[in-house]
Scaffold this active site. Sequence first.
Site, short mmCIF file in Angstrom:
data_model
loop_
_atom_site.label_atom_id
_atom_site.label_comp_id
_atom_site.label_asym_id
_atom_site.label_seq_id
_atom_site.Cartn_x
_atom_site.Cartn_y
_atom_site.Cartn_z
CD GLN A 148 -38.73 5.51 38.79
OE1 GLN A 148 -37.65 5.94 39.18
NE2 GLN A 148 -39.11 4.26 39.00
N GLY B 73 -38.58 8.12 46.58
CA GLY B 73 -37.48 8.37 47.51
C GLY B 73 -36.18 7.96 46.86
N GLY B 74 -36.19 6.78 46.30
CA GLY B 74 -35.00 6.30 45.61
C GLY B 74 -35.39 5.27 44.57
CG MET B 75 -35.49 3.70 40.15
SD MET B 75 -36.71 2.42 40.59
CE MET B 75 -36.03 1.01 39.72
CD GLU B 76 -35.01 -0.77 42.75
OE1 GLU B 76 -35.36 0.36 43.13
OE2 GLU B 76 -35.81 -1.71 42.60
CG ASN B 77 -32.37 3.55 37.93
OD1 ASN B 77 -33.23 2.74 37.62
ND2 ASN B 77 -32.65 4.83 38.14
CG HIS C 194 -35.03 0.46 50.23
ND1 HIS C 194 -35.97 -0.32 50.87
CD2 HIS C 194 -35.39 0.46 48.92
CE1 HIS C 194 -36.85 -0.77 49.98
NE2 HIS C 194 -36.52 -0.30 48.78
CD GLU C 195 -33.94 2.83 46.57
OE1 GLU C 195 -34.04 1.86 45.79
OE2 GLU C 195 -34.93 3.29 47.19
CG HIS D 271 -33.73 -2.64 45.53
ND1 HIS D 271 -34.63 -3.69 45.53
CD2 HIS D 271 -34.44 -1.54 45.91
CE1 HIS D 271 -35.83 -3.24 45.89
NE2 HIS D 271 -35.74 -1.94 46.14
CD GLU E 116 -39.29 -2.37 46.26
OE1 GLU E 116 -38.62 -2.01 47.25
OE2 GLU E 116 -39.02 -2.00 45.10
CG ASP F 216 -57.39 1.50 42.11
OD1 ASP F 216 -56.58 1.96 41.28
OD2 ASP F 216 -58.58 1.82 42.17
CE1 TYR G 266 -42.86 -0.89 48.37
CE2 TYR G 266 -40.65 -0.43 49.17
CZ TYR G 266 -41.61 -0.34 48.18
OH TYR G 266 -41.32 0.30 47.02
NE ARG H 230 -39.87 9.91 49.03
CZ ARG H 230 -39.20 9.64 50.15
NH1 ARG H 230 -38.52 10.60 50.75
NH2 ARG H 230 -39.20 8.42 50.67
N1 BES Z 1 -37.98 0.26 43.58
C1 BES Z 1 -38.57 1.14 44.51
C2 BES Z 1 -39.33 2.27 43.87
C3 BES Z 1 -40.50 1.83 43.02
C4 BES Z 1 -41.27 0.74 43.37
C5 BES Z 1 -40.79 2.54 41.88
C6 BES Z 1 -42.33 0.36 42.55
C7 BES Z 1 -41.86 2.17 41.08
C8 BES Z 1 -42.63 1.08 41.41
C9 BES Z 1 -37.52 1.72 45.45
O1 BES Z 1 -36.53 0.82 45.79
C10 BES Z 1 -38.21 2.07 46.75
O2 BES Z 1 -38.77 1.20 47.36
N2 BES Z 1 -38.14 3.33 47.13
C11 BES Z 1 -38.71 3.78 48.38
C12 BES Z 1 -37.61 3.83 49.41
C13 BES Z 1 -38.03 3.55 50.81
C14 BES Z 1 -38.90 2.34 50.97
C15 BES Z 1 -36.82 3.43 51.73
C16 BES Z 1 -39.30 5.16 48.12
O3 BES Z 1 -39.18 5.65 47.01
O4 BES Z 1 -39.88 5.73 49.03
ZN ZN Z 2 -37.27 -0.72 46.98
#
Ligand code: BES
Ligand code: ZN
Length: 618
Positions: free
Chosen positions: A150, A279-283, A306-307, A310, A329, A384, A392, A566
């Site tokens: 990740q 939740g997800g990562m847009e690789n 969402h992913e 991206h 985001e 922080d 988002y 998660r």
């Molecule tokens: N790119 C993000 C995850 C992320 C953001 C990882 C910043 C590390 C640093 C991913 O697209 C995301 O936003 N995931 C959300 C999905 C949700 C908003 C639908 C998640 O993981 O909850």
């Molecule tokens: Zn995202």
Amino acid sequence: MRVLPTLALGALLLPLSVLASEPNSYAQPDQVVVTHLDLDLKIDFPHRQLDGVATLKLDWKNPQAPALVLDTRDLKIASIDAVDAKGRTRALKYTLAPADKELGSKLTIEAPKHPVQVRITYATSPDASGLQWLPPAQTADKRAPFMFSQSESIHARSWVPLQDSPAIRFTYDAHVSAPKDIRVVMSALNDARHPLDGDFRFDQPHPIPSYLLAIAAGDIAVKETGPRSAVYAEPSVVEAAAREFADTEKMIETAEHLYGPYRWGRYDLLVLPPSFPYGGMENPDMTFATPTIIVGDKSLVSVISHELAHSWSGNLVTAASWRDIWLNEGFTTYVQGRITEALYGKTLADEEALLSARALEKSIGRMPANAQKLAPDPRGVGADDALSDVAYDKGSWFLRTLEQKFGREHFDTYLKSYFDHFAWHSITTEQMLAYLKPNLIEKYPGRMSWDEVQDWVHGTGIPKNAPLPDSPRFDAIDKERSAFLAGSLPAAKLDAKDWNTQEWMYFLDRLPDVPKLGQMQQLDATWHLTGTPNAEIGMRWYVHAIAAGDKAVWPAAAEHMTRIGRLYLTVPVYKAFARTPQGLAYAEAVYAKARSGYHPLTRQAVEAVFAAAHAPKK
Ligand code: BES
Ligand code: ZN
């Protein structure tokens, strides 16, 4: 509430004419940029490490540049060589600085003769912040070990030495060796029919930022879900996953219809073990996803919308700096809503928009002023508060406002042209605004003033009269909740039989921070929230039941926290426990058992909750 890693932002952006400098990277893109990465990695499960050679192709920008400076974290560097055009090598001198807690170790490679390539032989640490190694017992099928990366935000540097800044894009190819019968996947085109012979090759021909580098390996099966999509998951999970994500091709077609062709070839999904911290990562080409969204009724597939979104907002047009992350985001959350609306209807899309807006209204007032801004001033942003709901929820709210003011047709045309214009580039908020002004705001005068735009982007709080969708169903739930809390409507009489997932989330989200114990017990007696298989509902339920002092839910909450890594679903439950000494002690005992199954980021986040709870109150 969204639990994301935070970043320290220290310096001002450079003028836009040069590559934006990223305060969270040691890279010096005005001196030299990496244009291509060639990886040769061996996956060593017993030692929990990647052994590798990274060859970086370089484009020297400053003829006087003395060195190539890279980002690393906890890497063991064995040797570094210059490689000339004929492939001849020569050792280079280098220094690895002591580690900075946030940024890792700056690697300075002396290269005054400006080689076209530099080759680094290295190994990762078993505790690499961007990798998780799972023994067979911690996987669903318990047959083979599993590992995954990740990289976002700044963890690619813990498994590849590189310029770890979203402003810098490079293509890559990779050769990865693994034990026989293990499947390896990467954020590149993957071949479902690849033999499991321990010898994998990948090619990512599009320039990507480092945070989109990804790898995973394990006992992974594949099932097609469409002409250019498949689900990858452990064998016992793959069927349910393919059913849940059966709409993937329709999602891709919807997004293409709105914003132009999907440019990456395939869109595959990898379902990870439940310790996956997001939740997800847009690789690119292969979204990584949590199994917690497989609930049997497709009610949480907006994570996939969402992913996928991206693939335009984020992967095609990328925020140049973590300070600009709302460009990824916020835009993506807007596009996600459009996919949801087209596929599952406006009622659900409006409910999700309202959930996000109401959560922001609740949280934004508690944030420091600078963190309330879409584009925070990088000076004085604390460690922080750089990434939060603001990127988002305020970001997507801003875009929904633009859509409303300019009309859907004009706004859709605008957004498509924005993606085309900046395709394959990393851009700053200022570049986005410079394009917005002539192409939307001034093109249709009288609909929205530039001052209003500035207020959205640079102001604190939420602009006055920010438009919200109507949701008669949510209005009815507000009434039911009020009556229930006032004691005039018993839990058994709530009209909740047909509430969908989002409606339960909305009901629970707006309970008081500390509800009455008797009311929570009543709620559970009728609606059986304890032990729910839907972790979005479960998280909200446990947080409120624990706050109310309902000890009967503790074991089920502990099971939820142990099973799921998660961040967004687990950390709030730890926080709820940490509010009383007895709860804190219980949560610490749960953690002691759960820790070995957690991702490094989850460990860090939970330990931060405990540290805050033990800190003397100010
Ligand atoms: N790119 C993000 C995850 C992320 C953001 C990882 C910043 C590390 C640093 C991913 O697209 C995301 O936003 N995931 C959300 C999905 C949700 C908003 C639908 C998640 O993981 O909850
Ligand atoms: Zn995202």
